[in-house]
Write a protein that holds these residues in place. Structure first.
Motif, PDB file in Angstrom:
ATOM      1  N   THR A 281       6.969  -9.051  -1.173  1.00 12.82           N
ATOM      2  CA  THR A 281       7.879  -8.827  -0.055  1.00 12.82           C
ATOM      3  C   THR A 281       7.777  -7.385   0.385  1.00 12.82           C
ATOM      4  O   THR A 281       7.876  -6.477  -0.417  1.00 12.82           O
ATOM      5  CB  THR A 281       9.318  -9.146  -0.471  1.00 12.82           C
ATOM      6  OG1 THR A 281       9.265  -9.838  -1.703  1.00 12.82           O
ATOM      7  CG2 THR A 281       9.999  -9.978   0.571  1.00 12.82           C
ATOM      8  N   LEU A 282       7.590  -7.230   1.664  1.00 13.18           N
ATOM      9  CA  LEU A 282       7.445  -5.870   2.176  1.00 13.18           C
ATOM     10  C   LEU A 282       8.786  -5.362   2.681  1.00 13.18           C
ATOM     11  O   LEU A 282       9.799  -6.024   2.574  1.00 13.18           O
ATOM     12  CB  LEU A 282       6.409  -5.853   3.291  1.00 13.18           C
ATOM     13  CG  LEU A 282       5.036  -6.333   2.836  1.00 13.18           C
ATOM     14  CD1 LEU A 282       4.113  -6.466   4.016  1.00 13.18           C
ATOM     15  CD2 LEU A 282       4.462  -5.392   1.802  1.00 13.18           C
ATOM     16  N   GLY A 283       8.775  -4.187   3.232  1.00 15.29           N
ATOM     17  CA  GLY A 283      10.005  -3.647   3.817  1.00 15.29           C
ATOM     18  C   GLY A 283      10.694  -2.655   2.917  1.00 15.29           C
ATOM     19  O   GLY A 283      11.833  -2.297   3.132  1.00 15.29           O
ATOM     20  N   ALA A 284       9.991  -2.216   1.888  1.00  9.40           N
ATOM     21  CA  ALA A 284      10.614  -1.261   0.974  1.00  9.40           C
ATOM     22  C   ALA A 284      10.592   0.133   1.567  1.00  9.40           C
ATOM     23  O   ALA A 284      11.447   0.945   1.305  1.00  9.40           O
ATOM     24  CB  ALA A 284       9.866  -1.257  -0.357  1.00  9.40           C
ATOM     25  N   VAL A 285       9.607   0.387   2.374  1.00  8.72           N
ATOM     26  CA  VAL A 285       9.437   1.751   2.866  1.00  8.72           C
ATOM     27  C   VAL A 285       9.550   1.773   4.377  1.00  8.72           C
ATOM     28  O   VAL A 285       9.750   0.761   5.020  1.00  8.72           O
ATOM     29  CB  VAL A 285       8.096   2.338   2.391  1.00  8.72           C
ATOM     30  CG1 VAL A 285       8.143   2.588   0.914  1.00  8.72           C
ATOM     31  CG2 VAL A 285       6.965   1.401   2.722  1.00  8.72           C
ATOM     32  N   GLY A 287       9.500   1.598   8.187  1.00 10.90           N
ATOM     33  CA  GLY A 287       8.813   0.622   9.021  1.00 10.90           C
ATOM     34  C   GLY A 287       9.246   0.751  10.453  1.00 10.90           C
ATOM     35  O   GLY A 287      10.174   1.405  10.787  1.00 10.90           O
TER      36      GLY A 287
END
Ligand SMILES: Nc1ncnc2c1ncn2[C@@H]1O[C@H](COP(=O)(O)OP(=O)(O)OP(=O)(O)O)[C@@H](O)[C@H]1O
Ligand SMILES: [Mg+2]
Lengths: 287, 358
Positions: A281-285, A287
């Motif tokens: 899952t992305l979206g940790a950094v 964007g």
């Protein structure tokens, strides 16, 4: 406008045709296994000159005779159980060793990690046809001849290197920032590993499980070398040993054994598949 | 809460001096801003304080205690907010903010209470159940900020915490952050490369360049009395005008500087004020509403690359035409002198004797 719509439909149709092609290609062996399992012998063994015989349909009533042979006259249920035991033990050992090893190589060993990872992977490439001779000495020294434990001991030698290398890639994709943040947030490295990193590695660990499963299920040479009693065999060894008698192939029973073994695996893979696709899952950094 | 003392700190990356001999003492409860251009080592300095980087040499003390390399980040009890936010993608906004509290084994209802307090402060209450990937950059930034403030650390380290907010949110968040910091009184080191933010927030500002702190002082000190040419030209919009030595003003080897807003038509000053006058050739006039920028050159100093800029407030209704030479002046007290070679600020010529007497 309508030209674009037409093109869109054409593209759709193209996609479906291609998908259908692949599905047929992938599903046909299963269909063939199922068909052969339930065909009567007279429908299976037909003279090559009989051109009227259509091979991919039932020409005579289906039968359970082959399955009956499989379950009553061979140790097939016992082989299934043995395989399950070996698979579970090897999967556990592999996960417990490969996951921390992959993490340390990805994170802690610095630039050495890469080289060591490749080195470990190379050991996977040494074929069992070379290794089974020294291994049989080792197994004899350990006193594990003709015991399932010999397989539990030997199989990790190829599952661990492969899986260590595999999970390394997954751990690399965990943003380093997150681990540092968790250390700032008050966790030890171990705490960070269990509370933050492992979540990212779940698809990696499932992949490890699936690969170990596959590698162990298909293994033949070591099983053939170390196991001699029929009731201690795994499916991959027992089936060809018991159902190929001289030059007589019990095709119906062979296919039945393969079918029964592969169906639960196919189901399990499909369950895991969602997790693979779900992926990281992305979206940790930013964007 | 604790003071942060940094002594001769170095952090080198394979020969590259990211932090190159920094001395900084942040008092207990103080709000210090690290200001400097991109790549000057602000983040590296912050990470070294937090214990994420091992210093090459030097010493860091937190509340009097030396933070050697054996003190891991978690034992330093420092809250840090990363430039990249570093939100945990598998946790909701609530889970993210509660994470540092869980590490302290805080009781559930207390966690709940603190998280609610933090999200209310930064106006993200309605996102509590969302995952970071469903938030905008500005919202993520506020979540990260909440996570940094929910516990009571020894110090806050904030790395450009407001960079992703729009202008209006930034003003509000700046206000909230400052008020919050004054309330809790926790020592804060705040990194930014926005000088307006630095001037507005900092009790003191450390101006950094190429791994070194050039000046450490209050916003007024840094602005009024820049320690060297770098600080003089880095702070202020537009930057300070610098003139190569003019015979009449300073001896050779000295630069003379003045701020654009102090450079006004001669007629704006009284007849008997102590001013230094220049013949200013105006090349272009920029009308900006609240003020006008003039770009031009001095007769004694022609350099089209570095125009001399004047900043006239809207109040000053004087007519100034382009392509004409005007009589401009600066209060003599607003002239700053710098050593041409070292860049250091020097006392005004003639003032040295006066100082010595005092
Ligand atoms: N791990 C590293 N390895 C090598 N060089 C590094 C490393 N981290 C930072 N640097 C270098 O150190 C210098 C300072 O970096 P730093 O991130 O502290 O800058 P910064 O002041 O925070 O800049 P910005 O405002 O762009 O965030 C840069 O030149 C950077 O390339
Ligand atoms: Mg930075």
């Amino acid at each position: 406008m309508s030209r674009y719509r037409l093109m869109r439909y054409a593209r759709r149709v193209g996609v479906y045709v291609a998908a259908l092609g692949f599905v047929t290609f992938a599903a046909f062996p299963f269909y063939w296994m199922a068909l052969t399992t339930f065909k009567q012998n007279k429908d299976l063994y037909v003279s090559a000159t009989n051109l009227k015989h259509v091979p991919w349909i039932f020409n005579a009533a289906p039968t359970l005779a082959h399955l009956k042979l499989l379950f009553t006259q061979t140790a097939y249920p016992q082989w299934l159980l043995n395989t399950l035991l070996v698979v579970v033990a090897v999967v556990l050992i592999t996960v417990v060793v490969a996951v921390p090893a992959g993490y340390s190589l990805a994170r802690l060993a610095g630039s050495w990690g890469e080289g060591m990872g490749i080195g470990i992977f190379l050991t996977y490439l040494i074929p069992p046809t070379l290794l089974f001779i020294p291994f049989s000495r080792l197994v004899a020294i350990l006193g594990l001849q003709d015991s399932l434990w010999s397989l539990v001991v030997v199989y990790p030698t190829f599952t661990i290197p492969f899986c260590t290398w595999l999970v390394m890639g997954f751990f690399r994709s965990v943003p380093w920032d997150l681990e540092e943040q968790a250390m700032i947030d008050g966790y030890s490295r171990l705490g960070v590993f269990f509370r933050v990193v492992l979540r990212f590695a779940v698809p990696g660990i499932l992949t490890v499980v699936v690969f170990t499963f596959t590698l162990v299920m298909q293994e033949f040479i070591y099983a053939l070398t170390f196991i001699s009693s029929v009731d201690k065999m795994t499916v991959s060894l027992g089936v060809p040993v018991a159902l190929v008698r001289g030059d007589v192939y019990h095709w119906g029973a062979l296919m039945g054994a393969a079918l029964i073994t592969s169906i639960p695996m196919a189901i399990v893979y499909n369950l895991f598949m969602d997790r693979f696709v779900e992926g990281l899952t992305l979206g940790a950094v930013k964007g | 809460m604790a003071a942060v003392e940094i002594r001769d700190l170095h952090k080198h990356f394979e020969g590259h001096r990211a932090v190159d001999g920094v001395d900084l003492s942040v008092e207990d409860g103080e709000f210090v801003v690290l200001l400097g251009p991109s790549g000057c080592g602000k983040t590296t300095l912050l990470r070294t304080i937090a214990g994420l980087e091992e210093p090459t040499s030097g010493e860091i003390r937190l509340g009097g205690r030396v933070l050697s390399r054996d003190v891991p980040p978690r034992a330093r009890k420092i809250a840090m907010m990363f430039q990249s936010y570093a939100l945990y993608p598998h946790r909701t906004v609530f889970g993210n903010i509660a994470f540092p509290l869980k590490a302290l084994h805080t009781p559930r209802d207390e966690i709940e209470e603190k998280v609610r307090w933090a999200v209310r402060m930064f106006d993200i209450e309605r996102y509590l159940d969302r995952y970071p990937r469903h938030l905008s950059g500005g919202e993520r930034q506020r979540v990260a900020l909440c996570r940094a403030v929910v516990r009571e650390p020894q110090a806050f380290l904030l790395d450009e915490p407001l960079s992703n907010l729009d202008a209006k949110q930034r003003t509000t968040a700046r206000d909230e952050l400052k008020r919050f910091q004054e309330d809790v009184g926790i020592t804060t080191v705040y990194v930014t490369h926005d000088q307006v933010e630095a001037m507005g927030l900092g009790d003191r500002i450390a101006v950094m360049n190429a791994g070194k702190v050039h000046q450490f002082g209050t916003p007024a000190e840094v602005y009024e009395h820049p320690a060297d040419i770098f600080v003089a030209t880095f702070i202020g919009l537009p930057p300070m005008n610098l003139l190569e030595s003019i015979e009449a003003l300073a001896p050779a080897g000295m630069l003379v500087g003045f701020r654009p807003e102090h450079f006004l038509p001669r007629s704006a000053f009284g007849e008997d004020e102590d001013v230094t006058t220049f013949r200013y050739h105006v090349r272009r006039v920029e009308y900006l509403g609240s003020e006008r920028y003039l770009y031009g050159s001095l007769d004694a100093h022609e350099d089209p690359e570095k125009p001399i800029i004047a900043r006239l407030p809207a109040m000053l209704r004087l007519e100034v035409e382009a392509d004409r030479t005007h009589e401009f002046a600066v209060h003599s007290g607003q002239l700053r002198y710098f050593d041409e070679e070292s860049g250091q600020r020097r006392d005004p010529p003639g003032a040295a004797r006066g100082r010595a007497d005092a």
